[in-house]
Design an enzyme around this catalytic site. Sequence first.
Site, PDB file in Angstrom:
ATOM      1  N   GLY A 247       0.889  -1.259  -0.038  1.00 51.03           N
ATOM      2  CA  GLY A 247       0.128   0.004   0.061  1.00 51.03           C
ATOM      3  C   GLY A 247       0.808   1.266  -0.041  1.00 51.03           C
ATOM      4  O   GLY A 247       0.186   2.514  -0.062  1.00 51.03           O
ATOM      5  N   ARG A 333      -5.711   3.181 -16.095  1.00 45.67           N
ATOM      6  CA  ARG A 333      -6.073   3.900 -14.940  1.00 45.67           C
ATOM      7  C   ARG A 333      -6.688   5.346 -14.560  1.00 45.67           C
ATOM      8  O   ARG A 333      -7.599   5.500 -13.930  1.00 45.67           O
ATOM      9  CB  ARG A 333      -4.671   3.867 -14.105  1.00 45.67           C
ATOM     10  N   TYR A 337      -9.878   4.953 -12.387  1.00 47.43           N
ATOM     11  CA  TYR A 337     -10.109   5.749 -10.885  1.00 47.43           C
ATOM     12  C   TYR A 337      -9.090   7.071 -11.096  1.00 47.43           C
ATOM     13  O   TYR A 337      -8.617   7.331 -10.009  1.00 47.43           O
ATOM     14  CB  TYR A 337      -9.438   4.876  -9.759  1.00 47.43           C
ATOM     15  N   CYS A 364     -11.487   5.224 -28.981  1.00 46.46           N
ATOM     16  CA  CYS A 364     -12.896   5.743 -29.244  1.00 46.46           C
ATOM     17  C   CYS A 364     -13.694   5.905 -28.065  1.00 46.46           C
ATOM     18  O   CYS A 364     -14.597   5.205 -27.686  1.00 46.46           O
ATOM     19  CB  CYS A 364     -13.820   5.013 -30.041  1.00 46.46           C
ATOM     20  N   GLU A 365     -13.261   6.626 -26.956  1.00 42.52           N
ATOM     21  CA  GLU A 365     -13.828   6.763 -25.659  1.00 42.52           C
ATOM     22  C   GLU A 365     -13.450   8.110 -25.221  1.00 42.52           C
ATOM     23  O   GLU A 365     -12.422   8.758 -26.040  1.00 42.52           O
ATOM     24  CB  GLU A 365     -13.110   5.901 -24.672  1.00 42.52           C
ATOM     25  N   TYR A 392       0.354  -1.601 -12.476  1.00 49.74           N
ATOM     26  CA  TYR A 392      -0.844  -1.546 -12.815  1.00 49.74           C
ATOM     27  C   TYR A 392      -1.176  -0.940 -14.326  1.00 49.74           C
ATOM     28  O   TYR A 392      -2.285  -0.337 -14.318  1.00 49.74           O
ATOM     29  CB  TYR A 392      -1.738  -0.783 -11.869  1.00 49.74           C
TER      30      TYR A 392
HETATM   31  C1  LIG Z   1      -2.851  -5.170  -4.158  1.00 52.48           C
HETATM   32  C2  LIG Z   1      -2.168  -5.998  -2.982  1.00 52.48           C
HETATM   33  C3  LIG Z   1      -1.318  -5.560  -2.361  1.00 52.48           C
HETATM   34  C4  LIG Z   1      -0.091  -4.520  -3.112  1.00 52.48           C
HETATM   35  O1  LIG Z   1      -0.613  -3.560  -2.728  1.00 52.48           O
HETATM   36  P1  LIG Z   1       0.447  -2.066  -3.437  1.00 52.48           P
HETATM   37  O2  LIG Z   1      -0.482  -0.695  -3.188  1.00 52.48           O
HETATM   38  O3  LIG Z   1       0.560  -2.012  -4.990  1.00 52.48           O
HETATM   39  O4  LIG Z   1       1.520  -1.987  -2.621  1.00 52.48           O
HETATM   40  C5  LIG Z   1      -0.545  -6.499  -1.217  1.00 52.48           C
HETATM   41  N1  LIG Z   1      -1.405  -7.075  -0.779  1.00 52.48           N
HETATM   42  C6  LIG Z   1      -2.510  -7.430  -1.039  1.00 52.48           C
HETATM   43  C7  LIG Z   1      -3.456  -8.440  -0.435  1.00 52.48           C
HETATM   44  C8  LIG Z   1      -3.010  -6.795  -2.210  1.00 52.48           C
HETATM   45  O5  LIG Z   1      -4.424  -7.165  -2.676  1.00 52.48           O
END
Ligand SMILES: *Cc1c(COP(=O)(O)O)cnc(C)c1O
Length: 439
Positions: A247, A333, A337, A364-365, A392
């Site tokens: 995350g 992306r 979002y 075409c969007e 991603y």
């Molecule tokens: C997507 C995901 C991650 C990685 O998230 P990042 O934001 O890319 O670091 C880690 N653990 C789980 C379970 C995920 O679904």
Amino acid sequence: MLFGTQVKNSLGHLEIGGCDTVELAKEYGTPLYVMDEQAIRLAMRGYHQAFASRYKRVKFYFASKAFLSLAIARIVLEEDFCMDVASAGELYVALQAGFPPAKLALHGNNKSDMELQMAVDTEIGHIILDNFYEIEQLGAILKSSEKKIGVLVRATPGVDPQTHRLIRTGQADTKFGFNIKDGSALQAVKTVLQNPQMIFQGIHCHVGSQLLESDTHYQAVQIMVQLLQSIHSETNAHVDILNIGGGLGVRYVAGHNPPSYDTFAETIVSALNSAFNDEDMRPELHLEPGRSIVGEAGTTLYTIGAVKTVPTDEHGSTRTYASVDGGLSDNPRPQLYEAVYSCILANRMDAAEDRKIAVAGKHCETDILIQETQLPLPIPGDLLAVQTTGAYNFVMASNYNRFLRPAVVLVNNGTSDVIVKRQTLEDLISGEVIPARLR
Ligand SMILES: *Cc1c(COP(=O)(O)O)cnc(C)c1O
């Protein structure tokens, strides 16, 4: 902003990994994903160093969904990371890359019997259990195989991270994991403990993605530690592993300032240390970074085609659109979002960035990659580098409008290697069949 090994060379061109992007575009064509090998390696080393100096037992799992290819899996392995997979396909690619099964973990909120069977057959390290149905599914598979497998129980800590609503996962109202408050997480552990073929190893959470502060992780660790302690007191089971997911955010635009590896490590380790005075009680810490390993290491090169300026009101305001030879199909992306990006005119970095430009894809969007950015006035044939596309993007690419998926080139020290070939027109119909009655 320049990332990793990116520099402006003497020709005023963007150079990545010692390779002139203008030359890369000539050699491999555009759109082109360019991955900076040093940047990927340094990100993994950054995690290792920040945590190793603060905490005894820690393991890193690269969240392969952010970017998975055979070559990237090799780099991940070389940097002493384990790997998360979340589908049969990701597991297959990891195994084909020669990734040791013991270093793989399987995720997913709706794993199929086939995926669980594959995980059991190939004897991966552990499975992260997500719901009660899956515990039954896995139980049945283990029964017929007579094997054992390690499991973690995924819990939802109920914290609400400050990130886009579509990439939050740690709040109570989510499809992922077992709720802690209503007792489901504890119940899941008890169910697992009744099955001698499931080796209960620990608990997992993942609170969201692209987090630019570590408060949410801090809160999540505190809640998970409470869960760990209540599991211990209620069942006497040893919770050896605490996995707090991924995350950590990356820099897409100048305002994004994610915490450093050190700050991030300090936050998490301090939460753990204050909860466990006795060092022997501290669980093995697992982290699962994805975006922060590959995000800034990736750049997409596009050739600019049509450039046009349109009036936006009656008072003479205008907007200039520069259209590139890719878009939604190589980077969904912005549409998914409202993701934001930065870009550089890679063949004329010395030109003054004195124009407000919207970068448009060619689908075409609506397909706008960047709503507004400062660039020199582009001319057809210019090379545009959209930055921070390592996570991603390639993995979310589609063939919409029957576009070919771009090639991926790995650059390092002046060398460039294709690690994923550009699709061909033949690839587009390789799986297609015309029934006899239509021939
Ligand atoms: C997507 C995901 C991650 C990685 O998230 P990042 O934001 O890319 O670091 C880690 N653990 C789980 C379970 C995920 O679904």
